[in-house]
Scaffold this motif. Structure first.
Motif, PDB file in Angstrom:
ATOM      1  N   ILE A   8       0.978  -1.201   0.042  1.00 31.99           N
ATOM      2  CA  ILE A   8      -0.181  -0.130  -0.041  1.00 31.99           C
ATOM      3  C   ILE A   8       0.671   1.138   0.050  1.00 31.99           C
ATOM      4  O   ILE A   8       1.448   1.517   1.160  1.00 31.99           O
ATOM      5  CB  ILE A   8      -0.877   0.031   1.073  1.00 31.99           C
TER       6      ILE A   8
ATOM      7  N   GLU B  81      -5.437   4.733   1.000  1.00 32.93           N
ATOM      8  CA  GLU B  81      -4.937   3.717   1.537  1.00 32.93           C
ATOM      9  C   GLU B  81      -5.754   2.680   2.060  1.00 32.93           C
ATOM     10  O   GLU B  81      -5.375   1.322   1.809  1.00 32.93           O
ATOM     11  CB  GLU B  81      -3.760   4.130   2.628  1.00 32.93           C
TER      12      GLU B  81
ATOM     13  N   CYS C  14      -6.102  -1.236   0.529  1.00 33.66           N
ATOM     14  CA  CYS C  14      -6.036  -2.332   1.455  1.00 33.66           C
ATOM     15  C   CYS C  14      -7.209  -3.324   1.063  1.00 33.66           C
ATOM     16  O   CYS C  14      -7.241  -4.491   1.103  1.00 33.66           O
ATOM     17  CB  CYS C  14      -6.325  -2.056   2.928  1.00 33.66           C
TER      18      CYS C  14
ATOM     19  N   VAL D 231      -0.202  -6.387   4.147  1.00 34.77           N
ATOM     20  CA  VAL D 231      -0.436  -5.271   4.741  1.00 34.77           C
ATOM     21  C   VAL D 231       0.458  -5.020   5.746  1.00 34.77           C
ATOM     22  O   VAL D 231       0.621  -3.911   6.262  1.00 34.77           O
ATOM     23  CB  VAL D 231      -1.756  -5.641   5.512  1.00 34.77           C
TER      24      VAL D 231
ATOM     25  N   SER E 145       3.141  -2.872   4.584  1.00 35.29           N
ATOM     26  CA  SER E 145       2.827  -1.612   4.308  1.00 35.29           C
ATOM     27  C   SER E 145       3.008  -0.648   5.646  1.00 35.29           C
ATOM     28  O   SER E 145       3.103   0.322   5.518  1.00 35.29           O
ATOM     29  CB  SER E 145       1.538  -1.520   3.783  1.00 35.29           C
ATOM     30  N   GLN E 146       2.709  -1.474   6.715  1.00 31.16           N
ATOM     31  CA  GLN E 146       2.345  -0.842   8.001  1.00 31.16           C
ATOM     32  C   GLN E 146       3.832  -0.099   8.227  1.00 31.16           C
ATOM     33  O   GLN E 146       4.214   0.676   8.835  1.00 31.16           O
ATOM     34  CB  GLN E 146       2.240  -1.887   9.000  1.00 31.16           C
TER      35      GLN E 146
ATOM     36  N   ASN F  18      -1.246   2.770   9.526  1.00 31.99           N
ATOM     37  CA  ASN F  18      -1.198   1.758  10.434  1.00 31.99           C
ATOM     38  C   ASN F  18      -2.168   1.854  11.596  1.00 31.99           C
ATOM     39  O   ASN F  18      -3.112   1.120  12.122  1.00 31.99           O
ATOM     40  CB  ASN F  18       0.145   1.206  10.502  1.00 31.99           C
TER      41      ASN F  18
ATOM     42  N   LEU G 155      -5.872   2.146  10.584  1.00 35.21           N
ATOM     43  CA  LEU G 155      -6.267   0.698  10.290  1.00 35.21           C
ATOM     44  C   LEU G 155      -6.702   0.008  11.684  1.00 35.21           C
ATOM     45  O   LEU G 155      -7.925  -0.414  11.814  1.00 35.21           O
ATOM     46  CB  LEU G 155      -5.402  -0.027   9.634  1.00 35.21           C
TER      47      LEU G 155
END
Length: 227
Positions: free
Chosen positions: A8, A82, A86, A110, A113-114, A121, A124
């Protein structure tokens, strides 16, 4: 088989797609609010005061709240790209005919991407706890991941006691190892490899080697003195 899913990518700016009918000055104010919010979320975290965001955007607090009545609404708009990406990762996993690879891909992509976009993050994780306004994408992500989990279990590759809610535990655990930007990618890869090993059932081939350990310094802790 779907093409390899990329990470991402953190947005370099904030799209202004939500209000096509705004006057030019109102649209400019909205764009400045979103740009200022993203910059402050990156530098100071998601709990930066709304008044501070308004001041950095050069608008009044009333103007900010008129467009974004809650912090959750502002966070959701700032990270909308983003979050959509996801959801697309989950969609691609659903199109994969290998159930275990699909499950693994979601976790690996994922979590990787964090390490690149820590503020997303946090957004999310907030969304999974119900405190962020991602009503458009969250059901799609949760439902898709639940189906990926179901397929992996049906294929005998995922432990039967794995629960869909464990996804948020994975993200929280990953959040705990990405504090140092220099070691975050390596630490995350190794943690995820350990977690995936623990989740896998019915392995038909030798386990993949773990990624190299991150230079966190824990291996140099002093040994306990012998008695």
């Amino acid at each position: 088989m779907p093409a390899h899913v990329s990470h991402i990518a953190p947005a370099t700016g904030v799209r202004d797609t939500g209000s096509p009918g705004l006057r030019s000055d109102a649209a400019s104010n909205r764009r400045r609010v979103l740009d200022a919010a993203r910059a402050l979320f990156v530098s100071r975290g998601l709990d930066v005061p709304m008044a501070t965001i308004a001041r950095h955007a050069g608008v009044g607090v009333a103007t900010l709240y008129r467009r974004f009545p809650t912090r959750e609404a502002l966070v959701a708009e700032v990270f909308s790209d983003e979050f959509t990406a996801c959801a697309a990762i989950v969609d691609d996993a659903l199109a994969d005919d290998d159930a275990w690879r699909a499950f693994r891909r979601i976790i690996e992509t994922v979590c990787a991407s964090q390490t690149q976009d820590r503020e997303f993050n946090d957004a999310l994780l907030s969304s999974f706890s119900g405190s962020a306004g991602f009503e458009r994408e969250l059901p799609r992500i949760e439902g898709g991941f639940a189906e990926v989990v179901r397929r992996a279990k049906a294929a005998g590759r995922l432990r039967e006691d794995f629960d869909v809610s464990d996804l948020s535990l994975v993200f929280m655990a990953n959040r705990g190892v990405i504090g140092d930007a220099t070691t975050a990618p390596a630490a995350s890869r190794r943690l995820v490899a350990h977690l995936l090993r623990s989740f896998e059932a019915g392995r038909a081939e030798p386990a993949r080697p773990l990624p190299p350990p991150a230079p966190l310094g824990l291996g140099r802790l002093p040994r306990t003195a012998e008695v």
